[in-house]
Design an enzyme around this catalytic site. Sequence first.
Site, PDB file in Angstrom:
ATOM      1  N   PRO A 146     -21.470  22.771 -36.161  1.00  0.00           N
ATOM      2  CA  PRO A 146     -20.561  21.811 -36.793  1.00  0.00           C
ATOM      3  C   PRO A 146     -19.978  22.334 -38.114  1.00  0.00           C
ATOM      4  O   PRO A 146     -18.812  22.101 -38.415  1.00  0.00           O
ATOM      5  CB  PRO A 146     -21.472  20.594 -37.032  1.00  0.00           C
ATOM      6  CG  PRO A 146     -22.538  20.701 -35.984  1.00  0.00           C
ATOM      7  CD  PRO A 146     -22.742  22.171 -35.753  1.00  0.00           C
ATOM      8  N   ARG A 277     -12.322  39.878 -26.864  1.00  0.00           N
ATOM      9  CA  ARG A 277     -10.977  39.384 -27.192  1.00  0.00           C
ATOM     10  C   ARG A 277      -9.874  39.823 -26.231  1.00  0.00           C
ATOM     11  O   ARG A 277      -9.036  38.989 -25.859  1.00  0.00           O
ATOM     12  CB  ARG A 277     -10.626  39.736 -28.645  1.00  0.00           C
ATOM     13  CG  ARG A 277     -11.157  38.681 -29.567  1.00  0.00           C
ATOM     14  CD  ARG A 277     -10.978  38.930 -31.025  1.00  0.00           C
ATOM     15  NE  ARG A 277     -11.697  37.860 -31.721  1.00  0.00           N
ATOM     16  CZ  ARG A 277     -12.193  37.936 -32.932  1.00  0.00           C
ATOM     17  NH1 ARG A 277     -12.050  39.049 -33.632  1.00  0.00           N
ATOM     18  NH2 ARG A 277     -12.825  36.920 -33.470  1.00  0.00           N
ATOM     19  N   GLY A 374      12.569  19.715 -18.333  1.00  0.00           N
ATOM     20  CA  GLY A 374      13.052  18.408 -18.813  1.00  0.00           C
ATOM     21  C   GLY A 374      11.961  17.352 -18.675  1.00  0.00           C
ATOM     22  O   GLY A 374      10.786  17.628 -18.906  1.00  0.00           O
ATOM     23  N   GLY A 375      12.368  16.149 -18.247  1.00  0.00           N
ATOM     24  CA  GLY A 375      11.412  15.040 -18.111  1.00  0.00           C
ATOM     25  C   GLY A 375      10.268  15.373 -17.170  1.00  0.00           C
ATOM     26  O   GLY A 375       9.116  15.004 -17.408  1.00  0.00           O
ATOM     27  N   GLU A 398     -12.558  31.684 -29.946  1.00  0.00           N
ATOM     28  CA  GLU A 398     -12.772  33.131 -30.134  1.00  0.00           C
ATOM     29  C   GLU A 398     -12.001  33.636 -31.351  1.00  0.00           C
ATOM     30  O   GLU A 398     -11.474  34.739 -31.353  1.00  0.00           O
ATOM     31  CB  GLU A 398     -12.367  33.908 -28.886  1.00  0.00           C
ATOM     32  CG  GLU A 398     -13.282  33.635 -27.736  1.00  0.00           C
ATOM     33  CD  GLU A 398     -14.017  34.858 -27.215  1.00  0.00           C
ATOM     34  OE1 GLU A 398     -13.761  35.970 -27.675  1.00  0.00           O
ATOM     35  OE2 GLU A 398     -14.868  34.654 -26.352  1.00  0.00           O
ATOM     36  N   GLY A 399     -11.950  32.800 -32.373  1.00  0.00           N
ATOM     37  CA  GLY A 399     -11.222  33.144 -33.591  1.00  0.00           C
ATOM     38  C   GLY A 399      -9.833  32.560 -33.535  1.00  0.00           C
ATOM     39  O   GLY A 399      -9.041  32.871 -32.636  1.00  0.00           O
TER      40      GLY A 399
HETATM   41  C1  LIG Z   1     -12.814  24.348 -25.637  1.00  0.00           C
HETATM   42  C2  LIG Z   1     -13.641  25.098 -26.617  1.00  0.00           C
HETATM   43  C3  LIG Z   1     -14.569  26.012 -26.171  1.00  0.00           C
HETATM   44  C4  LIG Z   1     -15.359  26.716 -27.077  1.00  0.00           C
HETATM   45  N1  LIG Z   1     -16.320  27.557 -26.607  1.00  0.00           N
HETATM   46  C5  LIG Z   1     -17.191  28.121 -27.481  1.00  0.00           C
HETATM   47  C6  LIG Z   1     -18.322  28.868 -27.004  1.00  0.00           C
HETATM   48  O1  LIG Z   1     -18.514  29.029 -25.804  1.00  0.00           O
HETATM   49  N2  LIG Z   1     -19.189  29.355 -27.924  1.00  0.00           N
HETATM   50  C7  LIG Z   1     -19.001  29.198 -29.262  1.00  0.00           C
HETATM   51  O2  LIG Z   1     -19.831  29.681 -30.034  1.00  0.00           O
HETATM   52  N3  LIG Z   1     -17.940  28.502 -29.745  1.00  0.00           N
HETATM   53  C8  LIG Z   1     -17.043  27.951 -28.889  1.00  0.00           C
HETATM   54  N4  LIG Z   1     -15.976  27.210 -29.362  1.00  0.00           N
HETATM   55  C9  LIG Z   1     -15.801  27.042 -30.795  1.00  0.00           C
HETATM   56  C10 LIG Z   1     -14.599  27.799 -31.345  1.00  0.00           C
HETATM   57  O3  LIG Z   1     -14.858  29.179 -31.332  1.00  0.00           O
HETATM   58  C11 LIG Z   1     -14.286  27.240 -32.754  1.00  0.00           C
HETATM   59  O4  LIG Z   1     -13.746  25.949 -32.564  1.00  0.00           O
HETATM   60  C12 LIG Z   1     -13.311  28.125 -33.504  1.00  0.00           C
HETATM   61  O5  LIG Z   1     -13.921  29.319 -33.869  1.00  0.00           O
HETATM   62  C13 LIG Z   1     -12.776  27.447 -34.774  1.00  0.00           C
HETATM   63  O6  LIG Z   1     -13.817  26.913 -35.536  1.00  0.00           O
HETATM   64  P1  LIG Z   1     -13.730  25.398 -36.067  1.00  0.00           P
HETATM   65  O7  LIG Z   1     -13.413  24.559 -34.896  1.00  0.00           O
HETATM   66  O8  LIG Z   1     -14.961  25.089 -36.823  1.00  0.00           O
HETATM   67  O9  LIG Z   1     -12.474  25.377 -37.037  1.00  0.00           O
HETATM   68  P2  LIG Z   1     -12.486  25.719 -38.612  1.00  0.00           P
HETATM   69  O10 LIG Z   1     -13.189  27.003 -38.820  1.00  0.00           O
HETATM   70  O11 LIG Z   1     -12.944  24.533 -39.353  1.00  0.00           O
HETATM   71  O12 LIG Z   1     -10.942  25.939 -38.877  1.00  0.00           O
HETATM   72  C14 LIG Z   1     -10.044  24.878 -39.098  1.00  0.00           C
HETATM   73  C15 LIG Z   1      -8.683  25.451 -39.484  1.00  0.00           C
HETATM   74  O13 LIG Z   1      -8.802  26.187 -40.723  1.00  0.00           O
HETATM   75  C16 LIG Z   1      -8.304  27.489 -40.536  1.00  0.00           C
HETATM   76  N5  LIG Z   1      -9.075  28.434 -41.351  1.00  0.00           N
HETATM   77  C17 LIG Z   1     -10.422  28.512 -41.501  1.00  0.00           C
HETATM   78  N6  LIG Z   1     -10.744  29.523 -42.324  1.00  0.00           N
HETATM   79  C18 LIG Z   1      -9.580  30.097 -42.715  1.00  0.00           C
HETATM   80  C19 LIG Z   1      -9.253  31.203 -43.556  1.00  0.00           C
HETATM   81  N7  LIG Z   1     -10.185  31.943 -44.155  1.00  0.00           N
HETATM   82  N8  LIG Z   1      -7.943  31.513 -43.739  1.00  0.00           N
HETATM   83  C20 LIG Z   1      -6.981  30.773 -43.120  1.00  0.00           C
HETATM   84  N9  LIG Z   1      -7.233  29.733 -42.301  1.00  0.00           N
HETATM   85  C21 LIG Z   1      -8.516  29.404 -42.103  1.00  0.00           C
HETATM   86  C22 LIG Z   1      -8.493  27.795 -39.046  1.00  0.00           C
HETATM   87  O14 LIG Z   1      -7.640  28.818 -38.618  1.00  0.00           O
HETATM   88  C23 LIG Z   1      -8.151  26.436 -38.431  1.00  0.00           C
HETATM   89  O15 LIG Z   1      -6.769  26.293 -38.322  1.00  0.00           O
HETATM   90  C24 LIG Z   1     -15.172  26.524 -28.465  1.00  0.00           C
HETATM   91  C25 LIG Z   1     -14.225  25.604 -28.921  1.00  0.00           C
HETATM   92  C26 LIG Z   1     -13.483  24.881 -28.018  1.00  0.00           C
HETATM   93  C27 LIG Z   1     -12.516  23.858 -28.539  1.00  0.00           C
END
Ligand SMILES: Cc1cc2nc3c(=O)[nH]c(=O)nc-3n(C[C@H](O)[C@H](O)[C@H](O)COP(=O)(O)OP(=O)(O)OC[C@H]3O[C@@H](n4cnc5c(N)ncnc54)[C@H](O)[C@@H]3O)c2cc1C
Length: 418
Positions: A146, A277, A374-375, A398-399
């Site tokens: 989280p 990636r 379109g629609g 994945e970033g």
């Molecule tokens: C469908 C789905 C599947 C997933 N599967 C996996 C999985 O199998 N295993 C796993 O470990 N994780 C998984 N994830 C997690 C996913 O990798 C993270 O959601 C992702 O890395 C972004 O982290 P966050 O959601 O905490 O966003 P945050 O890190 O809170 O980012 C929020 C925003 O702030 C921006 N931000 C943060 N830091 C910076 C910075 N230094 N400079 C500029 N912008 C920044 C981000 O780009 C983003 O726009 C999954 C997520 C989803 C939605």
Amino acid sequence: MSATAEQTTPTEPAPPVFSLQLNQDQKDIREWVHGFAEGVVRPAAHEWDEREETPWPVIREAAKIGLYSYEALAQFYGDESGLTLPIVNEELFWGDAGIGMAIMGTSLAVAAIFGQGTGEQIGEWIPRCFGTVEEPQVAAFCSSEPDAGSDVSAIRTSARYDEAKDEWVLNGQKAWATNGGIAGVHVIIASVDRELGARGHAAFVVPPGTKGLEQGAKAKKHGLRASHTADVHLDDCRVPGSCLLGGKEKLDERLARAREGTGGRSQAALQTFEATRPSVGAQALGIARAAYEFALDYAREREQFGRKIIENQAIAFALADMKLEIDAARLLVWRASWMGRNGVPFQNAEGSMSKLKAGEVALWASERAMHILGGNGYTREYPVERWHRDAKIYTIFEGTSEIQRLVISRAISGVQIR
Ligand SMILES: Cc1cc2nc3c(=O)[nH]c(=O)nc-3n(C[C@H](O)[C@H](O)[C@H](O)COP(=O)(O)OP(=O)(O)OC[C@H]3O[C@@H](n4cnc5c(N)ncnc54)[C@H](O)[C@@H]3O)c2cc1C
């Protein structure tokens, strides 16, 4: 003989050659996966997107034909050109990204075991990630938490070694794990020494049925809805010492180097992401290509003002740009995949480049495709809105795109950009 080959001295191994010419094996595999994507995956896509459930019957079909198996993944990865894996991903995700992820989500855990495990661990755990043909299993890779998404160093899940029992005790909460809780094998990234940030992380295999690992809330998502995403809770979850990927001796050495400040850049979660990636980029490409092809066919058929809409430059040029961007993204994906497979260092974060470009192209191209319809593009009667919903995740997981830009800008500048 190429210029590079002429420069090679007899004592040096020949440099790996990058070629866009697919061999017969690659073509056959592409055709085989495309056939499955077209005949099995695509017809099932709408149903599983609506149900928001793991499409076990489709996974079983994939297992039955040998597409979902460690042998198949080993064969795809075994291709020295590095191109088979992105080709397979592109074709499968052309069929459907949600189902594609239900099938390929396992490969993230596999990549972690393959990248960080000992030979013995690879032999034991990778086959178990897939289960059997009769009873296939999926696997999960759990890094995010989280409060630790983009900032992997903030991981709080802890791993404590109980020397008397030779067991590791895992505690914490993982978020957003693909296949989290429904997987047989879970790979958990945990902190062994929080003061070391990401360098204090290690990866652990949690065997199927281990007490103390429970699924938390399942995410209701915008897209990729046939793929299960959930929190995972670890509550005094005990695993044998042998479940530490790479082994304790290697971990102790790495931690000692990190404490002395002489450690390398080995970081459990980041290593896995870098390796996967280009494949993730290839998945995005599959969505982009599906949307582009559909929009092209539609524009050839749809008439307004007494002519096909493709006869308008506004539509035709949009399609030309879509094709251009998709092909450009594929070149980046194939380059990175070839580099990764041949041990050519990513000096300019080529892995990140490929994922960034392909993810953004998929989102943009699927939005353009919706517009061309379109629609109709906006309704669930047509698949394009689903492809657009699915594409969005490729700029997040994945970033995120920002994190890819951070990795690239640091690599090209050597500056610690924030
Ligand atoms: C469908 C789905 C599947 C997933 N599967 C996996 C999985 O199998 N295993 C796993 O470990 N994780 C998984 N994830 C997690 C996913 O990798 C993270 O959601 C992702 O890395 C972004 O982290 P966050 O959601 O905490 O966003 P945050 O890190 O809170 O980012 C929020 C925003 O702030 C921006 N931000 C943060 N830091 C910076 C910075 N230094 N400079 C500029 N912008 C920044 C981000 O780009 C983003 O726009 C999954 C997520 C989803 C939605």
